[in-house]
Design an enzyme around this catalytic site. Structure first.
Site, mmCIF file in Angstrom:
data_model
loop_
_atom_site.group_PDB
_atom_site.id
_atom_site.type_symbol
_atom_site.label_atom_id
_atom_site.label_comp_id
_atom_site.label_asym_id
_atom_site.label_seq_id
_atom_site.Cartn_x
_atom_site.Cartn_y
_atom_site.Cartn_z
ATOM 1 N N HIS A 164 -18.134 77.070 12.449
ATOM 2 C CA HIS A 164 -18.384 76.231 13.636
ATOM 3 C C HIS A 164 -19.772 75.602 13.582
ATOM 4 O O HIS A 164 -20.357 75.290 14.619
ATOM 5 C CB HIS A 164 -18.229 77.030 14.933
ATOM 6 C CG HIS A 164 -16.998 77.872 14.969
ATOM 7 N ND1 HIS A 164 -15.798 77.424 15.488
ATOM 8 C CD2 HIS A 164 -16.763 79.120 14.501
ATOM 9 C CE1 HIS A 164 -14.885 78.374 15.359
ATOM 10 N NE2 HIS A 164 -15.442 79.414 14.753
ATOM 11 N N SER A 285 -36.531 52.925 4.613
ATOM 12 C CA SER A 285 -36.225 52.010 5.701
ATOM 13 C C SER A 285 -37.180 50.833 5.622
ATOM 14 O O SER A 285 -38.351 51.001 5.266
ATOM 15 C CB SER A 285 -36.393 52.736 7.038
ATOM 16 O OG SER A 285 -36.570 51.778 8.071
ATOM 17 N N LYS A 291 -38.927 57.219 6.359
ATOM 18 C CA LYS A 291 -37.512 57.540 6.171
ATOM 19 C C LYS A 291 -37.149 57.791 4.710
ATOM 20 O O LYS A 291 -37.652 57.161 3.803
ATOM 21 C CB LYS A 291 -36.638 56.397 6.716
ATOM 22 C CG LYS A 291 -36.624 56.289 8.219
ATOM 23 C CD LYS A 291 -36.172 57.548 8.927
ATOM 24 C CE LYS A 291 -34.671 57.739 8.870
ATOM 25 N NZ LYS A 291 -33.938 56.782 9.702
ATOM 26 N N GLU A 298 -23.746 59.113 2.546
ATOM 27 C CA GLU A 298 -23.109 58.354 3.631
ATOM 28 C C GLU A 298 -22.099 57.349 3.085
ATOM 29 O O GLU A 298 -21.015 57.165 3.658
ATOM 30 C CB GLU A 298 -24.181 57.631 4.450
ATOM 31 C CG GLU A 298 -25.071 58.588 5.224
ATOM 32 C CD GLU A 298 -26.291 57.879 5.767
ATOM 33 O OE1 GLU A 298 -26.264 57.471 6.928
ATOM 34 O OE2 GLU A 298 -27.266 57.711 5.010
#
Ligand code: ARG
Length: 470
Positions: A164, A285, A291, A298
Site C-alpha cells: 500500500h 528544467s 530540477k 516518465e
C-alpha cells in the site's frame, strides 16, 4: 523525377474495371507507408513461391531463374531506397511486382499464379513477426540481465519493502530489483508461445480456397523456415491471433516497464532519494535550476499507454469480421509495428537507466524504522509458543505505546515489553536488526543471503534458456 508507378493504371484487377480509383479512395486504400518494412519478407516469400511454381511445373527453369534474379535485383534496389516516399503503389506487394515486371518483362506476371495477396501478406507478416519476436526477447532479456547485475551488487543493502506504499518489512535492495526482473522472464515465456503460433505457413491458401496447382506446401514451409503449414485456407488468410497475442505481450511488458518506471520516479524524488538516475537519463528544467527530472521513467510509463491502446485497437478491428478475408485486416500491421517499435525504444532506455543509476545506500538505510520489524516482534513470541493472533495484538499494543511516548519501537525497554507480555526474553533487542530480519527469511523466494543467491542462480538459468531460444 518521374513519379514512380502506382496509380489506377497499375491496379492488379484491371480486367473488369473502367477508369481508376478515385483520389480519395486511393488515399484510403494505400498501405505502402505502413507495410514498406515488409519488403525483405515479400521478396523472400516470392522467391520461395517461384521455386514452388517451378517444382509444380508452372515455370520453366529459365523462367524461374529470371524471376529469382529479378527479385534479387529488386531487393538490391529497395535496399538503396530510404523509404517509400517516391513510390505511389498501393502496397509493398504491388510495388515489388511492378518493379519485377519492369525489369524482366511479362514473365514476371507468372509469379502471381495460384497466389493471392491475402496469403502473401499473411506470410510476409509472419516472417516479419518471427524476426520481431526474436528482437523483443533480446530486449527483454537485456533488461532482466541489467536488473540481475544491479541485484548482485546490492544483496547486502537493506531497504523498506512496501505494501500500500506504506513501509512494510525490510528487504534487500536486490530483492526489489529482482522482483522487477521475473515479470520480464514471464513475458519472454509468453513470447515463445506466440512464436510457435506465428510459425505456421499460410502461403498456398490463395485468396481463401487454397491453390489449384501442385504446390508442395510442406517443402515451401521448410524453404521459408516455418515449422508447420496452416490446415484451413479460410482460417489461414484471416487468422491474426498471433498478432493479437504479440501485441498483448507487448502491452503486458509495457505494464511491467511502467511499474518499474514508477518505482524509479518515486525512489528518485528528493523525499526518498534511494536512487539517483544518471545524467544521461535525466533532464533539467528550463526554468528551475535545481530540477533533475526522471524523464526516462516518465516517458516509459507514458508509452505503456499506447501499448495497451494498440491491443484494444487490434481486437476491435477483428471483432466483427465475417467469414473469409476482409479488407479490415489491412489495419493489423500498424498496431503490431507500433507496439514492437515502442518496446524497441523503451527497453534499451530503461536498461541504460537501470545500469547507470546510483543506489544510495545512506538514504536507503536511513529510511529503515523499527516499526517495520513489528511483525518480527510478534514472531519472537510465536517462537515462544504464543499464538500469532495474540502476538500480533501484543506487538500492536507495543507499537502504540512507543508512538504515544514519542519513541521508536526499538526504544522500549525489556521491562515495558514484559509488562505487556511475560513471554519476551532478553534477546528481544536482536529483533530490531533489519539485517537479521532479512536473514531470518530463508525460505525459497525469501530474503536471506542464501535465498537471494538461489534466486540469482534461477534467474541466470532462465536467461540462459532465453539465449538458446528461437
Ligand atoms: N495490402 C493488404 C494488406 O495489408 C493486402 C491486400 C489484400 N487486398 C485485397 N483486396 N484482398 O492486408
Amino acid at each position: 523525377m518521374r513519379s514512380a508507378g502506382g496509380g489506377s493504371g497499375h491496379a492488379l484487377w484491371g480486367g473488369r474495371f473502367d477508369g481508376g480509383l478515385s483520389g480519395e479512395m486511393e488515399a484510403l486504400n494505400r498501405s505502402l507507408d505502413v507495410d514498406w518494412r515488409l519488403w525483405p519478407h515479400d521478396i523472400e516469400g516470392s522467391r520461395a513461391w517461384a521455386r514452388g511454381l517451378a517444382r509444380a511445373g508452372l515455370l520453366s527453369d529459365s523462367e524461374a531463374a529470371a524471376i529469382d534474379r529479378g527479385l534479387v535485383d529488386v531487393a538490391a534496389q529497395l535496399e538503396r531506397e530510404s523509404g517509400p516516399a517516391r513510390f505511389r503503389d498501393e502496397d509493398i506487394h504491388t510495388l515489388v511486382e511492378r518493379l519485377l515486371t519492369e525489369r524482366i518483362g511479362s514473365v514476371g506476371g507468372k509469379l502471381h499464379s495460384g497466389r493471392s495477396r491475402n496469403d502473401q501478406v499473411a506470410t510476409d507478416f509472419r516472417l516479419w513477426g518471427k524476426d520481431a519476436i526474436r528482437t523483443m526477447r533480446h530486449g527483454l532479456a537485456s533488461l532482466a540481465a541489467a536488473l540481475a547485475a544491479r541485484a548482485r551488487e546490492t544483496t547486502d543493502m537493506v531497504m523498506p519493502g512496501f505494501t500500500h506504499l506504506q513501509p512494510a518489512q525490510p528487504v534487500p535492495v536486490a530483492h526489489w530489483l529482482l522482483s522487477r526482473a521475473w515479470p520480464l522472464v514471464r513475458d519472454i515465456d509468453d513470447l515463445d508461445a506466440v512464436y510457435r503460433e506465428c510459425d505456421v505457413l499460410p502461403l498456398g491458401a490463395g485468396a481463401i480456397a487454397g491453390c489449384p496447382f501442385d504446390i508442395d506446401r510442406a517443402r515451401l514451409a521448410n524453404d521459408l523456415g516455418f515449422a508447420r503449414v496452416s490446415e484451413n485456407s479460410m482460417d489461414a488468410v484471416s487468422d491474426r491471433d498471433w498478432a493479437v497475442r504479440l501485441v498483448f505481450v507487448a502491452a503486458m511488458a509495457g505494464v511491467h516497464l511502467s511499474q518499474l518506471a514508477e518505482d524509479l520516479v518515486l525512489f528518485s524524488t528528493s523525499e526518498f532519494g534511494f536512487v539517483r538516475l544518471g545524467d544521461g537519463f535525466t533532464t533539467g528544467s528550463s526554468l528551475m535550476p535545481q530540477k533533475r527530472n526522471p524523464d526516462v521513467a516518465e516517458l516509459t510509463r507514458g508509452k505503456s499507454g499506447r501499448l495497451v491502446g494498440n491491443l484494444a485497437g487490434l481486437l476491435t478491428v477483428l471483432k466483427g469480421l465475417p467469414t473469409g478475408y476482409n479488407r479490415d485486416l489491412q489495419e493489423d500491421k500498424e498496431a503490431v509495428f507500433d507496439s514492437v517499435d515502442t518496446l524497441e525504444l523503451v527497453l534499451p532506455a530503461t536498461t541504460g537507466a537501470v545500469l547507470g543509476m546510483t543506489v544510495v545506500r545512506s538514504r536507503i538505510e536511513a529510511s529503515l524504522r523499527a516499526e517495520m520489524l513489528a511483525t518480527d516482534l510478534a514472531d519472537h513470541l510465536v517462537r515462544r509458543g504464543v499464538p500469532f493472533r495474540e502476538s500480533h495484538h501484543i506487538a500492536g499494543a507495543l507499537v502504540r505505546l512507543a508512538e504515544e511516548s514519542g519513541r521508536e519501537l526499538g526504544g522500549l525497554t525489556l521491562d515495558e515489553m514484559q509488562a505487556v507480555h511475560p513471554g519476551f526474553t532478553d534477546d528481544v533487542p536482536g529483533v530490531f536488526d533489519p539485517a537479521a530480519s532479512v536473514e531470518s527469511r530463508a525460505v525459497r523466494g525469501g530474503t536471506s543471503a542464501s535465498a537471494i543467491e538461489a534466486q540469482l542462480d534461477a534467474l541466470a538459468e532462465a536467461l540462459e534458456r532465453v539465449a538458446e531460444g528461437p
